[in-house]
Design a protein around this motif. Structure first.
Motif, mmCIF file in Angstrom:
data_model
loop_
_atom_site.group_PDB
_atom_site.id
_atom_site.type_symbol
_atom_site.label_atom_id
_atom_site.label_comp_id
_atom_site.label_asym_id
_atom_site.label_seq_id
_atom_site.Cartn_x
_atom_site.Cartn_y
_atom_site.Cartn_z
ATOM 1 N N THR A 277 0.694 -1.249 0.121
ATOM 2 C CA THR A 277 0.049 -0.026 0.002
ATOM 3 C C THR A 277 0.645 1.284 0.051
ATOM 4 N N TRP A 278 2.228 1.071 0.303
ATOM 5 C CA TRP A 278 3.128 2.487 0.350
ATOM 6 C C TRP A 278 3.180 3.224 -1.180
ATOM 7 N N PRO A 279 3.242 4.314 -1.055
ATOM 8 C CA PRO A 279 3.508 5.201 -2.341
ATOM 9 C C PRO A 279 4.867 4.611 -3.137
ATOM 10 N N GLU A 280 4.903 4.662 -4.450
ATOM 11 C CA GLU A 280 5.981 4.195 -5.141
ATOM 12 C C GLU A 280 6.860 5.484 -5.829
ATOM 13 N N GLN A 281 6.201 6.772 -5.500
ATOM 14 C CA GLN A 281 6.791 7.762 -6.128
ATOM 15 C C GLN A 281 8.204 8.117 -5.564
ATOM 16 N N THR A 282 9.210 8.619 -6.181
ATOM 17 C CA THR A 282 10.554 8.977 -5.413
ATOM 18 C C THR A 282 10.743 10.313 -5.675
ATOM 19 N N TRP A 283 9.797 11.360 -5.786
ATOM 20 C CA TRP A 283 10.059 12.496 -5.314
ATOM 21 C C TRP A 283 8.574 13.145 -4.978
ATOM 22 N N ASP A 284 8.730 13.925 -3.801
ATOM 23 C CA ASP A 284 7.502 14.675 -3.110
ATOM 24 C C ASP A 284 7.884 16.285 -3.505
ATOM 25 N N PRO A 285 6.877 16.685 -4.408
ATOM 26 C CA PRO A 285 7.113 18.200 -4.686
ATOM 27 C C PRO A 285 6.630 19.020 -3.429
ATOM 28 N N ASN A 286 6.023 18.561 -2.595
ATOM 29 C CA ASN A 286 5.692 19.221 -1.269
ATOM 30 C C ASN A 286 6.981 19.581 -0.448
ATOM 31 N N TRP A 287 7.515 18.216 -0.163
ATOM 32 C CA TRP A 287 8.669 18.282 0.583
ATOM 33 C C TRP A 287 10.033 19.026 -0.398
ATOM 34 N N GLY A 288 10.090 18.651 -1.754
ATOM 35 C CA GLY A 288 10.944 19.251 -2.638
ATOM 36 C C GLY A 288 12.144 18.440 -2.806
ATOM 37 N N GLY A 289 12.108 17.284 -2.758
ATOM 38 C CA GLY A 289 13.261 16.414 -2.839
ATOM 39 C C GLY A 289 13.169 14.900 -3.074
ATOM 40 N N PRO A 290 13.997 14.020 -3.248
ATOM 41 C CA PRO A 290 13.633 12.534 -3.484
ATOM 42 C C PRO A 290 13.231 12.008 -1.964
ATOM 43 N N VAL A 291 12.487 11.008 -2.213
ATOM 44 C CA VAL A 291 11.876 10.236 -1.138
ATOM 45 C C VAL A 291 11.704 8.851 -1.505
ATOM 46 N N SER A 292 12.235 7.993 -0.431
ATOM 47 C CA SER A 292 12.017 6.567 -0.854
ATOM 48 C C SER A 292 11.403 5.927 0.598
#
Length: 460
Positions: free
Chosen positions: A420-435
């Motif tokens: 169920t976890w997000p697969e995106q590698t970038w969060d525009p609200n945070w402003g950087g890569p996310v894993s």
């Protein structure tokens, strides 16, 4: 020779999140090359009057498990490396300092869209001695990312976790027996709530020299995985990796495996599987790997570490709690980390140890990433003369379970939510890569957002 101009920090962050491919080598030709390298080394040892026991029958992985390439982002690799380092005691700092060491590779990899990950210009220009560390640690990151993929395909109804083999071994073997120099780098625990786990020893390293050094490294890795037997003699499945960090081509991971019916950690009526909420007990396992038909006769054993049926439930308990300790360490909480470790594993190091200034992490930060609230710890450093902040943590509701000592409920929750976890590698609200990994851990980085307070800056 002119040094390459460093990439802009914003470009580095974008590249870390970019999906690309990792080249895989696992075929019959690789098996033959590794066997030749092992035979050459055995001949040299025989001339000196020594010998080395190796894992026999290493094979190519089934094509369905990895194929010729796997798509991932460099940030995924650094996340896996960071978690691998969280309990490793490899860094110069103490306590919870370890996992920030992965960030020194933030500029090491170029992800080429629709092509392959390769070494960056910055990584190619480093000093020779540093290359050895770089190849070993990045090799471990790639190995764990691909082992997760392969084992997840092999066991789609189970969860795959990784833990430092050294930390687990310290819980059950005396210092004398633990002095045997050969041992796996990691254990992969393949588990499902309420059922026996299966554990795979993993050896993982890397090089900058091309295919031939990888053959030698895989031959050497066969001795390291052979040092751990779980169940019957010579029946423990394993994975052996060597990552080729070429200056001329793509990053290529060479991998072989061994099958077998071992690795399962069953309970028994006399020694049932224990609740993970209960503290782990110190083990007192007979040193050496017992030969078939000789029971606990230490005079009829080979050097190494052997989990036999009477210690199976204990080993499952220690492995699972040590995995859980790694998640707590990733969130920067020393007291929670310590509660899941034994004294011999270094629980006092996390509970009362002195941390150095740049890495005295405490669970003191909270962010919403890809819509999910996380708690954890952050780290500030300079990347190409720009201040950046990295955050590591655990989903807030899962961390509440960890800190309350509810390991069983934590594991049940992450198992139930594994898809169920997000697969995106970038969060525009945070402003950087996310894993975000299936265990509820997160690693994120961005340009520093000044909040009106002074921060201490470390340099990678």
């Amino acid at each position: 020779m002119l040094k390459p101009n460093p990439r802009a920090t914003s470009d580095v962050l974008q590249d870390l999140a970019k999906l690309s491919n990792v080249a895989i080598q696992s075929n019959v030709a690789l098996v033959g090359s590794v066997e030749t390298a092992a035979a050459r080394d055995d001949k040299r040892r025989a001339e000196k009057g020594t010998s080395l026991r190796r894992k026999v029958c290493l094979e190519a992985l089934p094509r369905a498990e990895l194929g010729q390439s796997v798509e991932l982002a460099p940030w995924h690799v650094l996340h896996d490396l960071a978690q691998a380092l969280s309990l490793s005691r490899q860094g110069a700092g103490r306590g919870l300092a370890e996992h920030w060491g992965s960030l020194k590779y933030s500029q090491a990899l170029d992800a080429v869209a629709n092509s392959y990950i390769q070494l960056s210009a910055e990584a190619k220009g480093i000093a020779r001695d540093y290359k050895r560390l770089q190849s070993r640690e990045l090799g471990q990151g790639f190995a764990l990312a691909l082992a997760r993929h392969a084992l997840g395909h092999r066991y789609p109804d189970r969860f795959v976790s990784f833990v430092s083999a050294e930390v687990v071994i310290r819980a059950g073997w005396s210092k004398g027996s633990a002095g045997y120099r050969y041992r796996p780098d990691f254990f992969a625990e393949v588990w499902k709530p309420g059922e026996p786990s299966r554990v795979f020893p993993i050896a993982a390293t890397g090089n900058h020299g091309g295919p031939k050094p990888s053959y030698t490294q895989l031959a050497a890795g066969s001795a390291h995985v052979e040092a751990m037997h779980i169940g019957a003699w010579n029946e423990t499945p394993c994975l052996v990796f060597s990552t080729e960090l070429s200056s001329q081509g793509p990053v290529t991971v060479h991998v072989l495996h061994a099958g077998g019916g071992g690795g399962w950690l069953y309970g028994s009526p006399e020694r049932p599987l224990r609740s993970l909420d209960s503290p782990a007990e110190k083990g007192n396992i007979v040193p050496g790997i017992q030969l078939p038909g000789h029971g606990d006769d230490s005079s009829q054993s080979e050097p190494g570490f052997h989990v036999q049926s009477q210690d199976s439930a204990w080993f499952q308990h220690v492995v699972a709690r040590t995995v859980t300790a790694g998640s707590a360490a990733f969130a920067g909480d020393g007291a929670t980390t310590a509660r899941y470790l034994t004294t011999d594993q270094g629980s006092r190091r996390y509970d009362t140890g002195v941390a150095h200034a740049a890495s005295g992490s405490v669970q003191d930060s909270a962010y919403r990433l890809l819509g999910i609230p996380f708690v954890g710890t952050d780290h500030v450093f300079r990347l190409n003369n720009r201040r950046v902040e990295a955050f590591s943590g655990v989903a807030a509701d899962l961390f509440a379970l960890l800190s309350a000592g509810k390991a069983e409920e934590y594991r049940s929750e992450i198992y139930a939510r594994r898809d169920t976890w997000p697969e995106q590698t970038w969060d525009p609200n945070w402003g950087g890569p996310v894993s975000i990994r299936e265990d509820g851990t997160v690693l994120a980085m961005r340009l520093l957002q000044l909040r009106g307070s002074s921060v201490e800056v470390a340099s990678t």
